[in-house]
Design an enzyme around this catalytic site. Structure first.
Site, PDB file in Angstrom:
ATOM      1  N   ASN A  50       0.804  -1.230   0.000  1.00 53.92           N
ATOM      2  CA  ASN A  50       0.000   0.000   0.000  1.00 53.92           C
ATOM      3  C   ASN A  50       0.834   1.276   0.000  1.00 53.92           C
ATOM      4  O   ASN A  50       0.346   2.329  -0.415  1.00 53.92           O
ATOM      5  CB  ASN A  50      -0.985  -0.020   1.167  1.00 53.92           C
ATOM      6  CG  ASN A  50      -2.117  -0.990   0.899  1.00 53.92           C
ATOM      7  OD1 ASN A  50      -2.970  -0.746   0.046  1.00 53.92           O
ATOM      8  ND2 ASN A  50      -2.105  -2.137   1.565  1.00 53.92           N
TER       9      ASN A  50
ATOM     10  N   GLY B  57       5.464  -1.643  10.765  1.00 56.62           N
ATOM     11  CA  GLY B  57       4.566  -0.727  11.448  1.00 56.62           C
ATOM     12  C   GLY B  57       5.385   0.311  12.188  1.00 56.62           C
ATOM     13  O   GLY B  57       6.615   0.223  12.227  1.00 56.62           O
TER      14      GLY B  57
ATOM     15  N   HIS C 142      11.932  -5.379  10.383  1.00 59.02           N
ATOM     16  CA  HIS C 142      12.351  -3.977  10.462  1.00 59.02           C
ATOM     17  C   HIS C 142      13.118  -3.852  11.775  1.00 59.02           C
ATOM     18  O   HIS C 142      12.635  -4.314  12.822  1.00 59.02           O
ATOM     19  CB  HIS C 142      11.135  -3.058  10.484  1.00 59.02           C
ATOM     20  CG  HIS C 142      10.526  -2.829   9.133  1.00 59.02           C
ATOM     21  ND1 HIS C 142       9.996  -3.833   8.381  1.00 59.02           N
ATOM     22  CD2 HIS C 142      10.386  -1.694   8.403  1.00 59.02           C
ATOM     23  CE1 HIS C 142       9.552  -3.327   7.242  1.00 59.02           C
ATOM     24  NE2 HIS C 142       9.773  -2.033   7.230  1.00 59.02           N
TER      25      HIS C 142
ATOM     26  N   GLU D  43      14.862   1.274  13.432  1.00 60.83           N
ATOM     27  CA  GLU D  43      14.499   2.514  12.729  1.00 60.83           C
ATOM     28  C   GLU D  43      14.643   3.710  13.666  1.00 60.83           C
ATOM     29  O   GLU D  43      14.867   4.835  13.246  1.00 60.83           O
ATOM     30  CB  GLU D  43      13.049   2.446  12.240  1.00 60.83           C
ATOM     31  CG  GLU D  43      12.881   1.649  10.979  1.00 60.83           C
ATOM     32  CD  GLU D  43      11.425   1.464  10.628  1.00 60.83           C
ATOM     33  OE1 GLU D  43      10.903   2.262   9.847  1.00 60.83           O
ATOM     34  OE2 GLU D  43      10.805   0.520  11.152  1.00 60.83           O
TER      35      GLU D  43
HETATM   36  P1  IMP Z   1       0.600  -2.473   3.678  1.00 58.47           P
HETATM   37  O1  IMP Z   1       1.134  -3.419   4.705  1.00 58.47           O
HETATM   38  O2  IMP Z   1       0.587  -3.027   2.300  1.00 58.47           O
HETATM   39  O3  IMP Z   1      -0.742  -1.921   4.081  1.00 58.47           O
HETATM   40  O4  IMP Z   1       1.644  -1.261   3.583  1.00 58.47           O
HETATM   41  C1  IMP Z   1       1.644  -0.156   4.462  1.00 58.47           C
HETATM   42  C2  IMP Z   1       2.097  -0.577   5.846  1.00 58.47           C
HETATM   43  O5  IMP Z   1       3.472  -0.985   5.822  1.00 58.47           O
HETATM   44  C3  IMP Z   1       2.089   0.557   6.880  1.00 58.47           C
HETATM   45  O6  IMP Z   1       0.811   0.702   7.443  1.00 58.47           O
HETATM   46  C4  IMP Z   1       3.132   0.103   7.884  1.00 58.47           C
HETATM   47  O7  IMP Z   1       2.576  -0.806   8.806  1.00 58.47           O
HETATM   48  C5  IMP Z   1       4.125  -0.640   7.028  1.00 58.47           C
HETATM   49  N1  IMP Z   1       5.280   0.192   6.680  1.00 58.47           N
HETATM   50  C6  IMP Z   1       5.506   0.866   5.548  1.00 58.47           C
HETATM   51  N2  IMP Z   1       6.686   1.512   5.577  1.00 58.47           N
HETATM   52  C7  IMP Z   1       7.238   1.218   6.757  1.00 58.47           C
HETATM   53  C8  IMP Z   1       8.489   1.579   7.373  1.00 58.47           C
HETATM   54  O8  IMP Z   1       9.346   2.288   6.855  1.00 58.47           O
HETATM   55  N3  IMP Z   1       8.677   1.095   8.636  1.00 58.47           N
HETATM   56  C9  IMP Z   1       7.791   0.290   9.263  1.00 58.47           C
HETATM   57  N4  IMP Z   1       6.632  -0.062   8.704  1.00 58.47           N
HETATM   58  C10 IMP Z   1       6.359   0.392   7.465  1.00 58.47           C
HETATM   59 ZN    ZN Z   2       9.573  -0.874   5.406  1.00 60.38          ZN
END
Ligand code: IMP
Ligand code: ZN
Length: 337
Positions: free
Chosen positions: A20, A167, A192, A195
């Site tokens: 996403n 997250g 992750h 960070e």
């Molecule tokens: P999804 O899992 O496809 O909905 O992608 C978006 C989600 O990825 C966010 O709501 C976060 O939970 C996670 N996310 C995206 N980028 C990062 C990051 O840089 N660090 C930690 N979590 C991330």
């Molecule tokens: Zn990430």
């Protein structure tokens, strides 16, 4: 070959992309995202680090989540993201996403829609899926999600290859027993890690020995870590998924020149270059490679080697790895650089 052309044409390996967060503004528009949300989304990258917080960066995901909230839109979103990577000459993509239920969609529906889009993908790009455990969720919810992930992996073992821990790093904590379950059930693990400053958690994660880690920002003592965890990291040989623009836009790295990746380069530690959330951070993999040349003095030969070595860090099968290596070797031969 000039750098922009080289980075674009090189067959690339993407190992850290959140579904996403990877949606471009154009894809969000096609998914009927509200125009005011798209404008906000596009503005983020232009704000100075002092004008935004990590929380603000994370609030961006809500816009995509609001637009991608039923089986059809999850399917389309996945297709659009794969097409974008394909058009950027990515030959192998590991897409990660957090299973989500909405009013008209269960978590199983969500995962199946993503899997279907991957199966229907006609382009010559290999795509694998990693499912994410969100730090926001408590242990009980995470255990339920892990059970679901393991069940779905057993149904689609050629597509679902691993688990991710992601997250907001400002909440939640790492639980090694939870991720041990994933390993016991044949899943590979990427976490992750670091960070934000959190020496204790980084130590736990490194002692767990995941297959890969994301970001690794605050491990080295000069970047908010400590001698102890840096030395521990150096003994593990765990590859780092480095996301330059994501770190700079979120303000966890001050700039490209002083990015913590310098320590990996200096010490010949394993890493791969990735986009993280190419939609939110206005980037693509070619651009990330270009930035590494511009700001970190990497050569074209270095980029080819980083890409080639990244094949060994993928969650692909040995056969798939062999094919990818051949693609890279042939490309090098025909492009004489
Ligand atoms: P999804 O899992 O496809 O909905 O992608 C978006 C989600 O990825 C966010 O709501 C976060 O939970 C996670 N996310 C995206 N980028 C990062 C990051 O840089 N660090 C930690 N979590 C991330
Ligand atoms: Zn990430």
């Amino acid at each position: 070959m000039e750098t922009e052309n080289f980075c674009k044409r090189l067959p690339k390996i993407e190992l850290h992309a959140h579904l996403n967060g990877s949606l471009s503004a154009a894809s969000l528009q096609k998914l009927n995202c509200l125009p005011k949300d798209i404008v906000k989304y596009q503005k983020l990258i232009n704000l100075l680090p002092t004008e935004k917080s990590l929380e603000e960066c994370f609030s961006m995901f809500k816009m995509a989540h609001d637009a991608v909230n039923n089986k059809q839109s999850v399917y389309l979103a996945t297709k659009y993201v794969i097409e974008d990577f394909y058009n950027d000459n990515v030959v192998y993509l590991e897409l990660r996403t957090t299973p989500r239920s909405e009013e008209n969609m269960t978590k199983v529906d969500y995962i199946e829609s993503v899997v279907k889009a991957i199966q229907d993908c006609k382009e010559s790009i290999t795509v694998k899926l990693l499912l994410s455990i969100d730090r926001r969720h408590d242990l009980k919810a995470s255990e339920q999600n892990m059970e679901l992930i393991i069940n779905m992996k057993n149904q689609y073992p050629h597509i679902i290859k691993g688990v991710d821990f992601s997250g907001s790093p400002l909440v939640g904590s790492f639980n090694s027993n939870l991720f041990k379950q994933a390993i016991d059930n044949g899943l590979l693990v990427t976490l992750h890690c670091g960070e934000v400053k959190n020496v204790e958690e980084i130590k736990q994660i490194l002692q767990f020995r995941p297959n890969r880690i994301g970001h690794g920002t605050c491990i080295h003592p000069n970047y908010g870590g400590s001698e102890e965890i840096w030395e521990l990291y150096c003994t593990t040989n765990i590859p780092l998924e480095c996301c330059l623009t994501s770190n700079v836009v979120c303000g966890t790295a001050k700039n490209y020149e002083t990015h913590h990746l310098q320590e990996w380069i200096k010490n010949a530690l394993p890493f791969t270059l990735s986009t993280d959330d190419k939609g939110v951070f206005g980037t693509n993999l070619s651009k990330e490679l270009r930035l590494a040349v511009q700001h970190l003095n990497l050569t074209h030969e270095d980029l080819w080697k980083i890409t080639f070595d990244s094949i060994n860090y993928t969650f692909a099968t040995e056969e798939e790895k062999t094919i990818l290596k051949r693609i890279l070797q042939e490309w090098k031969l025909t492009n004489h650089f």
